[in-house]
Write an enzyme that holds these catalytic residues in place. Structure first.
Site: not given
Length: 707
Positions: A443, A507
């Site tokens: 990430d 997301d």
């Protein structure tokens, strides 16, 4: 130099380059069956010279030069202590093979050497790169180095991307009139806002019709992409990495190479262009790295966030297996002191309070269930509230004397610092060497501000150091797959895909928002690298609620997964998860090797459709989503491209919203009884569209029937 013509041919497209004083693309389009006509080309293509301009014709070369009278953006901008700022390159050599053309040139006065490479592969994907070398004794500062491709004057519209966090890959159209189009990204990563790609063509091109040139810059940092409309009407595409002031300084014999510009031409609309990019990605970028079936994921993030209890997580794993999950990933919250997003990034040691026996019992439990195990990292970041920052505040990427702003309570680490690089590699290597980890979710949750190394701007250096870290990790652990995630879709491009295996597309797990996000993503990337998960009934990003059918159907057309807590799910929900997971597995091989078509629907404002057709055209899977209230009381006909015209296909309604028959007097008859139609009929005549409520979807299968 005598004029020479060189050609590169793909399967459906052709490039013709005229080389004399400069190299100029004179044709980029469909293959010409009559050949190159080189003998008459000089006469046929000689442009008129209008009054009030320079007295000679000025071609748009592969590297436009101010010294030659190009008044648009030059391909190179730079200087040697204020001198030699307008070089004029003389071609010294041309290397030509069936698939590649390399133009070598020099400017002896400026003491610079330039190499331009253009390839066109069998998938009809063009790649272009330029390398500038300083052959002088003193250093040379480079401000810009751009790849340049001219397009025909009929290219009058650009389809480009915009977006933000949880709303990536949105699309907009711009008319190419005076001036043109430009987009810039200065956020330090590929970015949610301006994904580095666009499509250009004559006005009105769509998914199934029209000429289109697609362009993508394979670069994970700052970039500029533009289409200039010159005063004489010519169109010029330029794509480049954005260099910060003073960032690129070439010592003697040093070189700088541009990122690859990828382009693809099709006269079969966006679908044709997209299919060519998909073939290239599968055969040339992914190759055998994703040859096994893509495992269905369960990622723990939206299920438990930072609340980690190994016994409970084992229950999650057990119930994940029961619903058909094949890869179980522990997300953020497993490392020392990490209880929220304000602290502990950089402290890559197991939180012994949460995991008193370490990770091994959990990993063994997952493996004993027959699933792969994955673990989340965010290596490039550090929280001010961390042991690492307390020990090494000087490791932060920035400029001395300035206080960098935090983003999500974190700073960026300077990967160009050897101590930082070595520390991160040691920590990652430790976990991958100590534990049987199959997968990393990598990430990156913030933009980069003031990237400085040693006081000098270093945005390009930071990106290259990130690539180097991935390269070293891949070499040491080739069996480990890596997902590229940057707060969702913030780092998605072809260059990072050469080092990773999957993207976390967004997301946002809201199935309605995912329709546009996944459609935009799909033009350049095939389904098997698109992370698409079933989220909770109540979306964590939009607070909306959607029926299971929309959530399930939306997740099927990608690399499927779930982002939730199966332990808290009801028996009915678990049964539904299992149904859609197994449905995905049933069609997975076809979805991940087939040909994707986005559909032109009669009510395109309120409906969206996609179909994936098997390579041998024996079957197809299609989804139609009702985005909002229909424009009219009827939705027209559904026409399905890509099928074999002479084959006959049985149409099957696989999945539909609950109560779909209760909202109308009658749905189309093919939904109630078996119908078999030819591929030609389905493509050109079609079937009646059903009627269904906003924010719902139907799933339709087509199977070739041997008569």
């Amino acid at each position: 130099m005598d004029t020479q013509f060189y050609q590169l041919k793909g399967t459906c497209s052709q490039l013709i380059v005229q080389v004399n004083e400069v190299a100029e693309i004179v044709y980029y389009g469909r293959i010409l069956k009559s050949g190159m006509e080189a003998g008459n080309a000089l006469t046929a293509l000689a442009r008129p010279i209008p009054y009030g301009r320079l007295d000679d014709d000025i071609p748009v070369s592969l590297n436009p030069q101010l010294a030659r009278g190009q008044f648009g953006s030059p391909g190179l901008e730079g200087h040697r202590n204020g001198q030699q700022w307008a070089p004029e390159f003389i071609i010294t050599a041309v290397h030509h093979t069936e698939r590649e053309l390399v133009i070598e040139s020099q400017d002896q006065r400026a003491q610079l050497q330039l190499s331009v490479s253009v390839t066109l592969d069998q998938h009809d994907v063009l790649q272009m790169q330029q390398t500038l070398t300083n052959i002088g004794e003193k250093g040379y500062s480079v401000t810009r180095l751009a790849n340049t491709i001219p397009l025909p004057e009929r290219a009058s519209e650009v389809l480009s991307y915009y977006g933000r966090w949880v709303k990536e890959f949105q699309q907009t159209r711009t008319a190419l009139t005076a001036g043109g189009f430009i987009q810039e990204n200065r956020r330090g990563r590929t970015s949610h806002e301006h994904y580095p790609a666009f499509m250009v063509g004559p006005s009105g091109f769509n998914d199934e019709q029209g000429e289109v040139w697609g362009a993508h810059l394979a670069w994970s940092g700052n970039h500029r992409m533009k289409v200039d409309v010159k005063a004489d009407g010519r169109r010029v595409v330029q794509a480049e990495a954005l260099y910060l002031p003073g960032e690129i300084y070439l010592e003697s014999d040093a070189s700088i190479t541009t990122p690859r510009l990828y382009m693809s031409y099709s006269d079969a609309g966006l679908n044709g262009m997209s299919q060519q990019f998909h073939n290239h990605v599968r055969q040339e970028i992914l190759q055998s790295r994703v040859s096994k079936p893509r495992p269905v994921h369960l990622n723990t993030w939206e299920g438990i966030y930072f609340d980690h209890d190994p016994d409970y997580i084992m229950q999650m794993a057990t119930q994940s297996k029961e619903i058909g999950v094949e890869r179980f990933i522990i997300d953020d919250g497993w490392f020392a002191g990490r209880n929220d997003d304000t602290s502990s990034l950089g402290d890559w040691f197991i939180d012994e309070g949460k995991y008193p026996h370490g990770l091994l019992p959990l990993i063994e439990h997952v493996h004993n269930l027959g699933m792969e195990f994955g673990l989340w990292f965010e290596p490039e970041m550090v929280n001010p509230l961390s042991e690492l920052y307390r020990r090494h505040p000087e490791w932060v990427l920035g400029v001395d004397g300035y206080q960098p702003p935090t983003g999500r309570h974190q700073y960026v680490l300077d990967l160009q610092n050897p101590a930082v690089f070595d520390y991160l590699y040691e920590r990652l290597d430790h976990f991958l060497s100590t534990y049987p980890i199959d997968y990393i979710k990598w990430d990156m949750n913030r933009e980069i501000v003031q990237p400085g190394h040693g006081g000098v701007a270093s945005g390009v250096g930071q990106v290259n150091a990130y690539y180097a870290l991935l390269d070293k990790l891949n070499a040491a652990h080739p069996h480990v797959e890596i997902e590229s995630c940057a707060a969702g879709g913030g780092r998605i491009d072809y260059e990072v895909l050469t080092r990773t295996h999957r993207f976390w597309t967004s997301d946002n797990n809201d199935a309605l928002e995912r329709q546009q996000i996944q459609k935009g993503f799909s033009y350049f990337f095939p389904p098997e690298v698109m992370g698409s998960h079933i989220g909770a009934t109540h979306s964590h990003s939009t607070r909306r609620t959607h029926a299971m059918s929309l959530r399930g159907i939306s997740a099927i057309f990608g690399h499927m997964g779930l982002e939730l807590d199966p332990v808290k799910a009801s028996r009915e929900e678990k049964a539904a998860f299992h149904y859609y997971v197994e449905l995905h597995k049933q069609w997975r091989d076809m979805l991940h090797h087939g040909v994707t078509y986005r559909l032109n629907l009669d009510d395109a404002q309120q409906q969206q459709g996609v179909v994936v057709v098997a390579k041998d055209k024996s079957q197809a899977l299609m989804a139609i989503t009702q985005l909002g209230m229909g424009t009219y009381s009827l939705s027209g006909r559904l026409r399905i491209p890509g099928l074999e015209p002479e084959k006959h296909y049985q149409i099957t309604l696989i999945d539909a919203p609950q109560g779909v028959n209760d909202i109308v007097n009658r749905q189309p008859q093919w939904m109630q009884e078996t119908v078999t139609l030819s591929g030609e009929w389905l493509c050109h005549v079609g079937i009646a569209m059903p009627l269904f409520d906003p924010e719902t979807a139907v799933l339709i299968g087509l199977q070739h029937i041997v008569s």
